[in-house]
Design a protein around this motif. Structure first.
Motif, short mmCIF file in Angstrom:
data_model
loop_
_atom_site.label_atom_id
_atom_site.label_comp_id
_atom_site.label_asym_id
_atom_site.label_seq_id
_atom_site.Cartn_x
_atom_site.Cartn_y
_atom_site.Cartn_z
N GLU A 187 46.28 53.66 83.90
CA GLU A 187 46.38 55.16 83.46
C GLU A 187 47.75 55.29 83.62
O GLU A 187 48.57 56.05 82.65
N TYR A 188 48.51 54.77 84.49
CA TYR A 188 50.04 54.87 84.39
C TYR A 188 50.64 53.85 83.57
O TYR A 188 51.76 53.81 83.18
N TRP A 189 50.10 52.70 83.12
CA TRP A 189 50.62 51.65 82.35
C TRP A 189 50.44 52.14 80.65
O TRP A 189 51.42 51.90 80.01
N ALA A 190 49.76 53.02 80.68
CA ALA A 190 49.76 53.68 79.33
C ALA A 190 50.95 54.41 78.93
O ALA A 190 51.15 55.40 79.62
N CYS A 191 51.60 54.07 77.90
CA CYS A 191 52.82 54.63 77.68
C CYS A 191 53.31 54.61 76.04
O CYS A 191 52.90 53.49 75.40
N ASP A 192 53.58 55.67 75.45
CA ASP A 192 54.17 55.66 74.32
C ASP A 192 55.75 55.39 74.24
O ASP A 192 56.32 55.74 75.32
N HIS A 193 56.14 54.64 73.44
CA HIS A 193 57.71 54.33 73.13
C HIS A 193 58.21 55.06 71.94
O HIS A 193 57.84 54.68 70.78
N LEU A 194 59.21 55.80 72.10
CA LEU A 194 59.98 56.67 71.00
C LEU A 194 60.94 55.89 70.40
O LEU A 194 62.09 55.64 71.07
N PRO A 195 61.03 55.47 69.26
CA PRO A 195 61.76 54.89 68.56
C PRO A 195 63.04 55.87 68.21
O PRO A 195 62.75 57.27 68.79
N PRO A 196 64.20 55.44 67.89
CA PRO A 196 65.40 56.22 67.67
C PRO A 196 64.99 57.41 66.62
O PRO A 196 64.42 57.05 65.73
N ARG A 197 65.69 58.35 66.54
CA ARG A 197 65.34 59.45 65.64
C ARG A 197 66.09 59.09 64.34
O ARG A 197 67.07 57.93 64.28
N GLN A 198 65.78 59.39 63.41
CA GLN A 198 65.98 59.24 61.77
C GLN A 198 66.49 60.63 61.28
O GLN A 198 66.06 61.67 61.43
N GLU A 199 67.86 60.36 60.89
CA GLU A 199 68.43 61.52 60.56
C GLU A 199 67.53 62.17 59.17
O GLU A 199 66.98 61.30 58.32
N TRP A 200 67.66 63.33 59.04
CA TRP A 200 67.10 64.00 57.82
C TRP A 200 67.85 63.49 56.49
O TRP A 200 69.02 63.28 56.59
N ILE A 201 67.16 63.15 55.32
CA ILE A 201 67.69 62.64 54.17
C ILE A 201 68.23 63.84 53.57
O ILE A 201 69.34 63.99 52.86
N ASP A 202 67.54 65.03 53.51
CA ASP A 202 67.91 66.22 52.90
C ASP A 202 67.49 67.34 53.82
O ASP A 202 66.46 67.82 54.01
N PRO A 203 68.53 67.56 54.76
CA PRO A 203 68.17 68.42 56.02
C PRO A 203 67.46 69.91 55.62
O PRO A 203 66.40 70.00 56.33
N ALA A 204 67.80 70.45 54.68
CA ALA A 204 67.45 71.75 54.50
C ALA A 204 65.79 71.72 53.91
O ALA A 204 65.16 72.52 54.53
N LYS A 205 65.74 70.90 52.92
CA LYS A 205 64.35 70.42 52.64
C LYS A 205 63.37 69.95 53.58
O LYS A 205 62.18 70.65 53.76
N ASP A 206 64.06 69.01 54.40
CA ASP A 206 63.02 68.33 55.06
C ASP A 206 62.84 69.46 56.39
O ASP A 206 61.54 69.15 57.14
N ILE A 207 63.78 69.97 56.88
CA ILE A 207 63.35 70.92 58.15
C ILE A 207 62.39 72.17 57.67
O ILE A 207 61.54 72.49 58.31
N ALA A 208 62.44 72.35 56.41
CA ALA A 208 61.74 73.48 55.99
C ALA A 208 60.18 72.98 55.90
O ALA A 208 59.27 73.57 56.23
N ALA A 209 60.01 71.64 55.11
CA ALA A 209 58.76 71.04 55.27
C ALA A 209 58.15 70.86 56.47
O ALA A 209 57.12 71.07 56.86
N GLU A 210 58.98 70.59 57.73
CA GLU A 210 58.50 70.43 58.91
C GLU A 210 57.85 71.53 59.62
O GLU A 210 56.87 71.74 60.08
N ARG A 211 58.68 72.42 59.31
CA ARG A 211 58.12 73.89 59.93
C ARG A 211 56.91 74.18 59.12
O ARG A 211 56.11 75.07 59.96
N GLU A 212 56.82 73.84 57.98
CA GLU A 212 55.40 74.62 57.24
C GLU A 212 54.54 73.79 57.82
O GLU A 212 53.32 73.98 57.73
N ALA A 213 54.64 72.52 57.94
CA ALA A 213 53.79 71.49 58.57
C ALA A 213 53.02 72.00 60.08
O ALA A 213 52.01 71.96 59.90
N ILE A 214 53.87 72.21 60.89
CA ILE A 214 53.60 72.82 62.07
C ILE A 214 52.94 74.21 61.85
O ILE A 214 51.86 74.34 62.56
N LYS A 215 53.47 75.02 61.08
CA LYS A 215 52.51 76.37 60.94
C LYS A 215 51.27 76.29 60.34
O LYS A 215 50.32 77.23 60.57
N GLY A 216 51.07 75.34 59.40
CA GLY A 216 50.13 75.13 58.61
C GLY A 216 48.82 74.33 59.68
O GLY A 216 47.75 73.90 58.94
#
Length: 511
Positions: A406-435
Motif C-alpha cells: 500500500e505504501y509502495w504504490a506511488c505515482d511519479h510526477l514528471p516536470p511540468r510542461q509549459e503551455w504552448i499557447d497559454p490563453a487557449k490551453d488554459i481555456a481548454a483545460e478549464r472547459e475540460a474540468i467543467k465538462g
C-alpha cells in the motif's frame, strides 16, 4: 517506349517472384539489394561486439559536436527538468503521507554517494547517460544509521564502461555470466560483476586489486536502459542511428570552413620566366623561396618569365544551406529530437508545424519517462526508501508489516510542461474540468504538482489574507473588487427655457 519497358520490368519481377522461393522483393538479392546484407546476429551479440566503440564515439561527439551535444542535453532536460517527484497513492492517511514526503525531501539532499548533487540531479545524470551511452547503472549503497541525518542509503552512478561487455563465464551451481551480468538457470538476473575502478581512469597508487571485479547483488543495482527487443540485456546508444551522419557533417563543415579560409586569402601566383616584379633584392638567387606564405594578399613566386594569375576557388553555390538543412533533418529524426530544439533555428516552420512537432516530442519523452526511467529507477528507489525508513524507525506507517505494498504504490510526477499557447490551453483545460472530462487532480498532476499540496497552499494563503488588516481580494476568490466611484451628476439647470427639448421626467402617481 518507356511505358512498355516499365511493363516488361514489372512482368519480369512477377515471373521471378513466382518462379523462385522468395515472395518478397525486399528479401531478394537482385542488383538493387546486392550489397544489402546485414548481420543476423542477436542484439546481445551485436552489442557485445560494437558497444564499446559506439559509446566511445558517442561521447566524443557529445563533447565536440554542437548538434549531438545539444540533442543529448535537450533530451535530459525534457525527461527530467527539475526532477520527477513522488506522489504516494494511499488514501485516508494524510498525516502519514505528509510525514513520508517530508522525510523523502530531506533524504534527497543526501542521496548522492559522491556528494555532488541531490536525487533529482542524479535523475538528470541517469537520463543523459542512458540516452548517450544507451544505459546507466545506479548502485544502492547502504549506510549505517549514524552516517546520515535521514534514511541510511545513497545512490552511486556507474557508467556502462564499469560493466565489461566482453566478460562471459559459466559459474558453479549453474549460474552464468553474459556481458558482465550474472543469470540463474531461470534466466533471472542475480548479480552484476563491475570493475572495482573505471578501466580507463587513473587508479589509486599501490592498488593491487585495481583490475578486480566486484560482484554486486542485482537487488542493489538499478539498470536503466531502453530494451527495444525481447531478451535484450544491455543498452544501445540512441545516438548510434545518426552517428555516421553527424560525423560526416562535422567533416564536411570543417572542409567548407577551410575552403572559405583559403578563398579569403586572395592569393596570386607568378608564372613563366622573367624578372620578378616583386623582388626587392637583385643579388638574391634565382631559386629564391616564395616572398610570402599563404596569407591574405600573398603572392607566390614560381620562377622566371613570370606572369600573374589570381586564385579563384570554386564556390559551392546555393546548395550548401539546402544540403545542411536536409542532413540535419535526417540527424534529428535519428536522434528523436525536433529540428528546432537541436539547432535553435525557429525560422523553418510556422506555429502550427512547430506545435505539432513539440507535441510529438513530448509524447515520445513521456513514453520513455514512464516505461524506462520511472519504472527502472524512480519506483525501486521509492520502495527502497520506504523500507529503510521503516526499518530505521524514522517513520511509523500503520499496517506496514501486514501489507507494505500500500505504501509502495506511488505515482511519479514528471516536470511540468509549459503551455504552448497559454490563453487557449488554459481555456481548454478549464472547459475540460467543467465538462467532467478530467479532474483537477489529473490536470494539476499534468503540470507536475500534487493537487492536495496545491489545495493546502491555497487554503493557507486565504487564511493568511483574511487575517490581514487590509483584506486581499483576487479574481479567483469569486468576489468582485469594490466598484470605482461614479462621476458626479452634472449641475441642474433652473432655466425652464433651456429645458424645452429635454424629455419629460417620470412623475410618480399622486396618492
Amino acid at each position: 517506349m518507356g511505358i512498355f519497358t516499365g511493363i516488361r520490368r514489372v512482368a519480369h519481377a512477377f515471373r521471378v517472384a513466382g518462379g523462385g522461393t522468395n515472395s518478397f522483393e525486399a528479401a531478394g538479392n537482385g542488383r538493387r539489394l546486392r550489397g544489402f546484407n546485414p548481420s543476423r546476429n542477436h542484439i546481445n551479440v551485436a552489442i557485445r561486439a560494437a558497444g564499446p566503440t559506439l559509446v566511445a564515439r558517442g561521447r566524443w561527439l557529445y563533447e565536440n559536436d554542437g548538434y549531438a551535444g545539444n540533442a543529448v542535453d535537450e533530451w535530459a532536460s525534457q525527461a527530467v527538468g527539475d526532477g520527477i517527484k513522488p506522489r504516494p497513492r494511499f488514501k485516508g492517511k494524510k498525516a502519514a503521507k505528509a510525514a513520508l514526503l517530508n522525510l523523502f525531501l530531506k533524504w534527497t539532499d543526501e542521496a548522492d554517494a559522491e556528494g555532488n548533487t541531490d536525487y533529482f540531479g542524479i535523475q538528470e545524470k541517469v537520463a543523459r547517460e542512458a540516452y548517450l551511452a544507451g544505459e546507466c547503472f545506479v548502485r544502492l549503497r547502504n549506510r549505517r544509521l549514524g552516517d546520515m541525518w535521514t534514511v541510511p542509503f545513497q545512490l552511486q552512478i556507474l557508467t556502462t564502461e564499469m560493466l565489461d561487455m566482453g566478460f562471459s563465464a559459466s559459474l558453479p551451481g549453474g549460474n552464468f555470466v553474459v556481458a558482465g551480468i550474472e543469470f540463474n538457470l531461470l534466466g533471472a538476473r542475480v548479480a552484476y560483476h563491475f570493475w572495482r575502478y573505471h578501466p580507463t581512469d587513473e587508479r589509486p597508487p599501490n592498488s593491487a586489486n585495481a583490475r578486480d571485479r566486484v560482484r554486486v547483488p542485482a537487488s542493489e543495482v538499478f539498470h536503466v536502459f531502453d530494451g527495444r527487443q525481447g531478451g535484450q540485456i544491455r543498452g544501445v546508444p540512441r545516438i548510434a542511428r545518426a552517428l555516421v551522419k553527424i560525423f560526416g557533417l562535422e567533416i564536411y563543415d570543417d572542409a567548407e570552413i577551410d575552403r572559405k579560409k583559403n578563398a579569403a586569402l586572395f592569393t596570386a601566383f607568378l608564372i613563366g620566366r622573367g624578372e620578378n616584379p616583386m623582388s626587392v633584392n637583385e643579388d638574391e638567387d634565382e631559386d629564391e623561396t616564395p616572398i610570402a606564405g599563404m596569407e591574405p594578399g600573398a603572392i607566390i613566386d614560381l620562377g622566371d618569365d613570370k606572369d600573374i594569375k589570381f586564385s579563384a576557388p570554386a564556390e559551392v553555390g546555393g546548395s550548401y544551406e539546402a544540403f545542411q538543412y536536409r542532413t540535419i533533418l535526417k540527424i534529428c529524426a535519428g536522434l528523436g529530437v525536433p529540428y528546432s530544439y537541436v539547432t535553435g533555428d525557429m525560422t523553418k516552420g510556422n506555429f502550427a508545424n512547430v506545435r505539432t512537432d513539440i507535441i510529438r516530442f513530448r509524447r515520445r519523452v513521456s513514453q520513455w519517462q514512464n516505461n524506462t526511467l520511472i519504472f527502472q529507477l524512480c519506483r525501486p528507489v521509492w520502495v527502497a526508501f520506504v523500507e529503510r525508513a521503516v526499518m530505521a524507525g524514522l517513520i511509523e506507517l500503520p499496517g506496514y508489516d501486514e501489507d507494505p505494498t500500500e505504501y509502495w504504490a506511488c505515482d511519479h510526477l514528471p516536470p511540468r510542461q509549459e503551455w504552448i499557447d497559454p490563453a487557449k490551453d488554459i481555456a481548454a483545460e478549464r472547459e475540460a474540468i467543467k465538462g467532467g472530462l478530467k479532474s483537477r487532480t489529473q490536470s494539476i498532476a499534468e503540470r507536475g504538482y500534487d493537487r492536495e499540496d496545491v489545495d493546502d497552499e491555497i487554503e493557507e494563503e486565504r487564511a493568511e489574507a483574511a487575517g490581514r488588516k487590509t483584506p486581499l481580494v483576487f479574481d479567483t476568490d469569486g468576489t468582485a473588487p469594490p466598484a470605482a466611484p461614479s462621476a458626479p451628476p452634472p449641475p441642474a439647470n433652473d432655466d425652464p427655457a433651456d429645458n424645452e427639448d429635454d424629455p419629460p421626467e417620470d412623475i410618480p402617481n399622486a396618492a
